[in-house]
Enzyme design. Structure first.
Site, PDB file in Angstrom:
ATOM      1  N   SER A 113      92.817  30.485  -9.198  1.00  0.00           N
ATOM      2  CA  SER A 113      92.347  29.171  -8.787  1.00  0.00           C
ATOM      3  C   SER A 113      91.546  29.276  -7.495  1.00  0.00           C
ATOM      4  O   SER A 113      90.564  30.008  -7.420  1.00  0.00           O
ATOM      5  CB  SER A 113      93.557  28.234  -8.658  1.00  0.00           C
ATOM      6  OG  SER A 113      93.166  26.912  -8.417  1.00  0.00           O
TER       7      SER A 113
ATOM      8  N   HIS B 111      89.260  28.182 -12.834  1.00  0.00           N
ATOM      9  CA  HIS B 111      89.365  26.974 -13.652  1.00  0.00           C
ATOM     10  C   HIS B 111      88.773  25.796 -12.887  1.00  0.00           C
ATOM     11  O   HIS B 111      88.406  25.911 -11.716  1.00  0.00           O
ATOM     12  CB  HIS B 111      90.815  26.700 -14.063  1.00  0.00           C
ATOM     13  CG  HIS B 111      91.720  26.345 -12.915  1.00  0.00           C
ATOM     14  ND1 HIS B 111      93.016  25.890 -13.091  1.00  0.00           N
ATOM     15  CD2 HIS B 111      91.536  26.354 -11.570  1.00  0.00           C
ATOM     16  CE1 HIS B 111      93.573  25.654 -11.923  1.00  0.00           C
ATOM     17  NE2 HIS B 111      92.701  25.930 -10.982  1.00  0.00           N
TER      18      HIS B 111
END
Length: 232
Positions: free
Chosen positions: A80, A103
């Site tokens: 992330s 993401h």
């Protein structure tokens, strides 16, 4: 865990990124540590599942503007927001068993339909804050990155390098110093026509199976000595 070592010029980001008052690694933790490095080149070692974009972007910018420059190392995972932080390095390294994940930004929301649509629009803005840096560092287009992020993409080891997130494996995951010295000497010898390729392969095997009890004898000297005493 957050820690730093001024003598080694190392910073460890080994936790969730977020407000330090909540027990996470905050932007000011990293900024204050960088100030103590006296403008030296700094190694930032990363092992984080990600966290707050609002804390992570100031970290990224601080590392980018550090006078001595920063190199980043993914010791475990950079998921992330962690995958964004690693891009702040002038040089970006990974261990061979490192993993990263990219993401789209996420949040927890509560409200009516209008409020939730507004939240979704804000999440798109958060992506736009980081996308130019992802593109600049990886060499991928914005569309390619959006596709990867929408799919929540995970990469391990060499895949991280192949996709442009890192530049190379950390040195300790490459050849050992003794092996490096041997390869250098043997390669030069082969190029000069004074030794067959078989010598290179034989000496590689010999070094792998031996432990030199003489720490002051460099790899190059050891390889040279071995070649002088061997009948070719």
């Amino acid at each position: 865990m957050f820690a730093y070592d001024v003598k080694k010029s190392e910073i460890y980001i080994y936790d969730v990124i977020g407000p330090s008052e909540w027990g996470m690694v905050g932007a000011m933790d990293v900024i204050d540590a960088l100030k103590k490095m006296d403008g030296n080149r700094v190694s930032v070692r990363i092992n984080t599942p990600g966290g707050s974009v609002d804390e992570g972007i100031p970290m990224f910018n601080a590392m980018q503007r550090h006078e001595g420059g920063v190199d980043t190392y993914v010791d475990g995972i950079a998921a992330s927001l962690g995958s964004y932080l690693m891009l702040a390095g002038v040089n970006r390294y990974i261990s061979r068993n490192a993993m990263i994940m990219v993401h789209n930004p996420m949040t927890i929301a509560f409200g009516n339909a209008v409020e939730l649509r507004k939240k979704a629009d804000v999440l798109d803005k958060y992506l736009e804050r980081m996308l130019p840096d992802y593109a600049a560092k990886t060499g991928k287009s914005a569309d390619e990155l959006r596709t990867l992020m929408e799919a929540e993409s995970w990469f391990v080891g060499q895949e991280i390098i192949d996709h442009g997130f890192a530049m190379s494996m950390e040195d300790r995951d490459a050849d050992e110093p003794m092996m490096k010295g041997l390869k250098t000497v043997a390669a030069k010898s082969i190029a000069a026509g004074t030794s067959p390729k078989a010598l290179f392969e034989k000496r590689v095997k010999a070094i792998q199976q031996s432990i030199d009890p003489r720490p002051k004898l460099t790899a190059a000297k050891m390889a040279s000595k071995l070649m002088k005493t061997e009948q070719i």
